[in-house]
Design an enzyme around this catalytic site. Structure first.
Site, PDB file in Angstrom:
ATOM      1  N   SER A   9       0.843  -1.200   0.000  1.00 36.87           N
ATOM      2  CA  SER A   9       0.000   0.000   0.000  1.00 36.87           C
ATOM      3  C   SER A   9       0.877   1.249   0.000  1.00 36.87           C
ATOM      4  O   SER A   9       1.593   1.514   0.977  1.00 36.87           O
ATOM      5  CB  SER A   9      -0.896   0.014   1.236  1.00 36.87           C
ATOM      6  OG  SER A   9      -1.517   1.283   1.332  1.00 36.87           O
ATOM      7  N   HIS A  34      -1.242  -1.529  -4.146  1.00 38.71           N
ATOM      8  CA  HIS A  34      -2.509  -1.125  -3.528  1.00 38.71           C
ATOM      9  C   HIS A  34      -2.538   0.395  -3.410  1.00 38.71           C
ATOM     10  O   HIS A  34      -1.640   1.005  -2.831  1.00 38.71           O
ATOM     11  CB  HIS A  34      -2.620  -1.767  -2.145  1.00 38.71           C
ATOM     12  CG  HIS A  34      -3.936  -1.599  -1.466  1.00 38.71           C
ATOM     13  ND1 HIS A  34      -5.045  -2.363  -1.780  1.00 38.71           N
ATOM     14  CD2 HIS A  34      -4.337  -0.754  -0.491  1.00 38.71           C
ATOM     15  CE1 HIS A  34      -6.064  -2.012  -1.007  1.00 38.71           C
ATOM     16  NE2 HIS A  34      -5.666  -1.016  -0.224  1.00 38.71           N
ATOM     17  N   ASP A  36      -4.833   3.489  -2.093  1.00 34.22           N
ATOM     18  CA  ASP A  36      -5.965   3.847  -1.235  1.00 34.22           C
ATOM     19  C   ASP A  36      -6.508   5.213  -1.614  1.00 34.22           C
ATOM     20  O   ASP A  36      -5.773   6.203  -1.591  1.00 34.22           O
ATOM     21  CB  ASP A  36      -5.505   3.892   0.229  1.00 34.22           C
ATOM     22  CG  ASP A  36      -5.281   2.507   0.798  1.00 34.22           C
ATOM     23  OD1 ASP A  36      -6.196   1.674   0.691  1.00 34.22           O
ATOM     24  OD2 ASP A  36      -4.190   2.263   1.347  1.00 34.22           O
ATOM     25  N   MET A  38      -9.204   8.055  -0.514  1.00 32.06           N
ATOM     26  CA  MET A  38     -10.022   8.476   0.640  1.00 32.06           C
ATOM     27  C   MET A  38     -10.610   9.855   0.387  1.00 32.06           C
ATOM     28  O   MET A  38      -9.929  10.715  -0.184  1.00 32.06           O
ATOM     29  CB  MET A  38      -9.143   8.542   1.886  1.00 32.06           C
ATOM     30  CG  MET A  38      -8.415   7.248   2.176  1.00 32.06           C
ATOM     31  SD  MET A  38      -7.403   7.434   3.662  1.00 32.06           S
ATOM     32  CE  MET A  38      -6.661   5.807   3.758  1.00 32.06           C
ATOM     33  N   HIS A  67      -8.411   0.884  -4.100  1.00 33.15           N
ATOM     34  CA  HIS A  67      -9.376   0.685  -3.006  1.00 33.15           C
ATOM     35  C   HIS A  67     -10.076   2.013  -2.749  1.00 33.15           C
ATOM     36  O   HIS A  67      -9.482   2.935  -2.192  1.00 33.15           O
ATOM     37  CB  HIS A  67      -8.586   0.188  -1.778  1.00 33.15           C
ATOM     38  CG  HIS A  67      -9.374   0.068  -0.524  1.00 33.15           C
ATOM     39  ND1 HIS A  67      -8.782  -0.074   0.717  1.00 33.15           N
ATOM     40  CD2 HIS A  67     -10.718   0.057  -0.289  1.00 33.15           C
ATOM     41  CE1 HIS A  67      -9.721  -0.157   1.649  1.00 33.15           C
ATOM     42  NE2 HIS A  67     -10.903  -0.076   1.067  1.00 33.15           N
ATOM     43  N   MET A  69     -12.326   4.332  -0.798  1.00 35.74           N
ATOM     44  CA  MET A  69     -12.977   4.567   0.506  1.00 35.74           C
ATOM     45  C   MET A  69     -13.675   5.917   0.395  1.00 35.74           C
ATOM     46  O   MET A  69     -13.215   6.926   0.953  1.00 35.74           O
ATOM     47  CB  MET A  69     -11.922   4.576   1.622  1.00 35.74           C
ATOM     48  CG  MET A  69     -11.408   3.188   1.951  1.00 35.74           C
ATOM     49  SD  MET A  69      -9.855   3.222   2.862  1.00 35.74           S
ATOM     50  CE  MET A  69      -8.723   3.366   1.506  1.00 35.74           C
ATOM     51  N   MET A 138     -11.751  -5.940   5.558  1.00 33.13           N
ATOM     52  CA  MET A 138     -10.862  -4.987   6.247  1.00 33.13           C
ATOM     53  C   MET A 138     -10.501  -5.532   7.625  1.00 33.13           C
ATOM     54  O   MET A 138     -11.381  -5.933   8.394  1.00 33.13           O
ATOM     55  CB  MET A 138     -11.551  -3.629   6.410  1.00 33.13           C
ATOM     56  CG  MET A 138     -11.731  -2.819   5.132  1.00 33.13           C
ATOM     57  SD  MET A 138     -10.203  -2.442   4.246  1.00 33.13           S
ATOM     58  CE  MET A 138      -9.277  -1.495   5.461  1.00 33.13           C
ATOM     59  N   PHE A 144      -6.615   4.986   7.979  1.00 37.42           N
ATOM     60  CA  PHE A 144      -5.218   5.268   8.325  1.00 37.42           C
ATOM     61  C   PHE A 144      -4.370   4.004   8.268  1.00 37.42           C
ATOM     62  O   PHE A 144      -4.851   2.917   8.605  1.00 37.42           O
ATOM     63  CB  PHE A 144      -5.131   5.863   9.744  1.00 37.42           C
ATOM     64  CG  PHE A 144      -5.848   7.176   9.859  1.00 37.42           C
ATOM     65  CD1 PHE A 144      -5.214   8.363   9.531  1.00 37.42           C
ATOM     66  CD2 PHE A 144      -7.188   7.213  10.249  1.00 37.42           C
ATOM     67  CE1 PHE A 144      -5.895   9.579   9.611  1.00 37.42           C
ATOM     68  CE2 PHE A 144      -7.875   8.419  10.334  1.00 37.42           C
ATOM     69  CZ  PHE A 144      -7.222   9.609  10.006  1.00 37.42           C
ATOM     70  N   GLY A 146      -0.917   1.932   9.651  1.00 31.14           N
ATOM     71  CA  GLY A 146      -0.235   1.800  10.932  1.00 31.14           C
ATOM     72  C   GLY A 146      -1.095   1.344  12.091  1.00 31.14           C
ATOM     73  O   GLY A 146      -0.676   1.425  13.248  1.00 31.14           O
ATOM     74  N   ASP A 176      -6.594  -6.268   4.578  1.00 31.90           N
ATOM     75  CA  ASP A 176      -5.967  -4.943   4.504  1.00 31.90           C
ATOM     76  C   ASP A 176      -6.028  -4.304   5.884  1.00 31.90           C
ATOM     77  O   ASP A 176      -7.117  -4.071   6.408  1.00 31.90           O
ATOM     78  CB  ASP A 176      -6.744  -4.119   3.461  1.00 31.90           C
ATOM     79  CG  ASP A 176      -6.217  -2.713   3.283  1.00 31.90           C
ATOM     80  OD1 ASP A 176      -5.137  -2.396   3.798  1.00 31.90           O
ATOM     81  OD2 ASP A 176      -6.910  -1.935   2.590  1.00 31.90           O
ATOM     82  N   GLY A 178      -2.848  -3.662   9.175  1.00 32.50           N
ATOM     83  CA  GLY A 178      -2.058  -4.343  10.201  1.00 32.50           C
ATOM     84  C   GLY A 178      -1.444  -5.652   9.738  1.00 32.50           C
ATOM     85  O   GLY A 178      -1.152  -6.526  10.556  1.00 32.50           O
TER      86      GLY A 178
HETATM   87  C1  DX5 Z   1      -6.415   1.693   5.563  1.00 37.54           C
HETATM   88  C2  DX5 Z   1      -5.993   1.379   4.159  1.00 37.54           C
HETATM   89  C3  DX5 Z   1      -4.843   0.458   4.098  1.00 37.54           C
HETATM   90  C4  DX5 Z   1      -3.577   0.947   4.712  1.00 37.54           C
HETATM   91  C5  DX5 Z   1      -2.942  -0.257   5.371  1.00 37.54           C
HETATM   92  O1  DX5 Z   1      -7.580   2.396   5.516  1.00 37.54           O
HETATM   93  O2  DX5 Z   1      -7.060   0.809   3.425  1.00 37.54           O
HETATM   94  O3  DX5 Z   1      -4.609   0.018   2.771  1.00 37.54           O
HETATM   95  O4  DX5 Z   1      -2.673   1.492   3.795  1.00 37.54           O
HETATM   96  O5  DX5 Z   1      -1.866   0.163   6.099  1.00 37.54           O
HETATM   97  P1  DX5 Z   1      -1.095  -0.752   7.144  1.00 37.54           P
HETATM   98  O6  DX5 Z   1      -0.541  -1.925   6.386  1.00 37.54           O
HETATM   99  O7  DX5 Z   1      -0.041   0.185   7.650  1.00 37.54           O
HETATM  100  O8  DX5 Z   1      -2.070  -1.159   8.190  1.00 37.54           O
HETATM  101 ZN    ZN Z   2      -6.613  -0.174   1.463  1.00 39.61          ZN
END
Ligand code: DX5
Ligand code: ZN
Length: 218
Positions: A9, A34, A36, A38, A67, A69, A138, A144, A146, A176, A178
């Site tokens: 990502s 990937h 993201d 948002m 992805h 969101m 998810m 976010f 991390g 996706d 952690g």
């Molecule tokens: C969170 C995103 C993820 C994010 C994952 O809303 O959809 O794709 O980048 O990040 P990590 O791998 O740091 O949890």
């Molecule tokens: Zn994502």
């Protein structure tokens, strides 16, 4: 089960030098990326738009796993398909015509994915499973990078894997949030074949070793 795929990502990459980071990732032998998207409404954060995807497309041959969101996915399918998305994944939670939007994604020549948040039941994705190439469960609340992996989501993965087998469907199952080499193993045992990793991958001291560990899971 399908071979494991790592989809790094770029939310966790350096946004001032995305093209360099993407090229570095591609050089390792990664196949997916990937991305993201948002909107600050569906999730409390902002990230990239179609122009970022289009500009990266001109510099990369990776499979772009986009992805969304956002509150109004139907309005952004065309711009992201035109920008070069190979897969567009949309959430079940906002109010819009999910089935029609999935159909449109495929008409535009991209693969279609459906996404459920940690609090959303598999039942909400059930009506769409014959229309998708991928289901994303998810493993954090979206918005976010991390955050910590939420293990109870694995029950949903097992449920999806069971449905996939019993109905002879062929969608991939993605997680996706952690994901690191340890949480990926738990997910793999539950039936996951596609692993998004942001923080753990981009901060790994040895990204090649991280990739190899994901790819070599049974
Ligand atoms: C969170 C995103 C993820 C994010 C994952 O809303 O959809 O794709 O980048 O990040 P990590 O791998 O740091 O949890
Ligand atoms: Zn994502």
């Amino acid at each position: 089960m399908e071979s494991p795929i790592l989809s790094p990502s770029i939310l966790a990459a350096d946004h001032t030098r995305l093209a360099n980071d993407v090229r570095a990732v591609e050089g390792l032998g990664v196949q997916w990326l990937h991305i993201d998207i948002m909107d600050g409404h569906f999730v409390p954060n902002l990230s990239f738009g179609p122009k970022t995807v289009a500009d990266l497309r001109s510099k990369s041959d990776l499979f772009f796993d986009v992805h969304l969101m956002i509150d109004n996915p139907r309005e952004f399918i065309e711009p992201f398909a035109d920008a070069g998305a190979n897969l567009i994944s949309i959430h079940t939670e906002p109010e819009y015509n999910v089935s029609e939007t999935l159909k449109r994604i495929r008409e535009l020549g991209a693969q279609a994915g459906i996404v459920i948040n940690p609090d959303t039941n598999v039942a909400d994705a059930l009506p769409f499973l014959s229309q998708v190439d991928l289901v994303l469960a998810m493993t954090v609340q979206p918005g976010f990078g991390g955050q910590s992996f939420t293990e109870p989501v694995l029950d949903k993965v097992r449920e999806l894997d069971h449905i996939r087998q019993s109905k002879s469907l062929e969608f991939r199952i993605q997680v996706d949030g952690g994901i690191n080499t340890e949480t990926a193993k738990l997910c793999r045992r539950a039936g996951v074949d596609t692993f998004v990793a942001g923080t753990a991958f981009f901060r790994a001291p040895d990204r090649a070793a991280f990739l190899k560990e994901i790819q070599s899971m049974d």
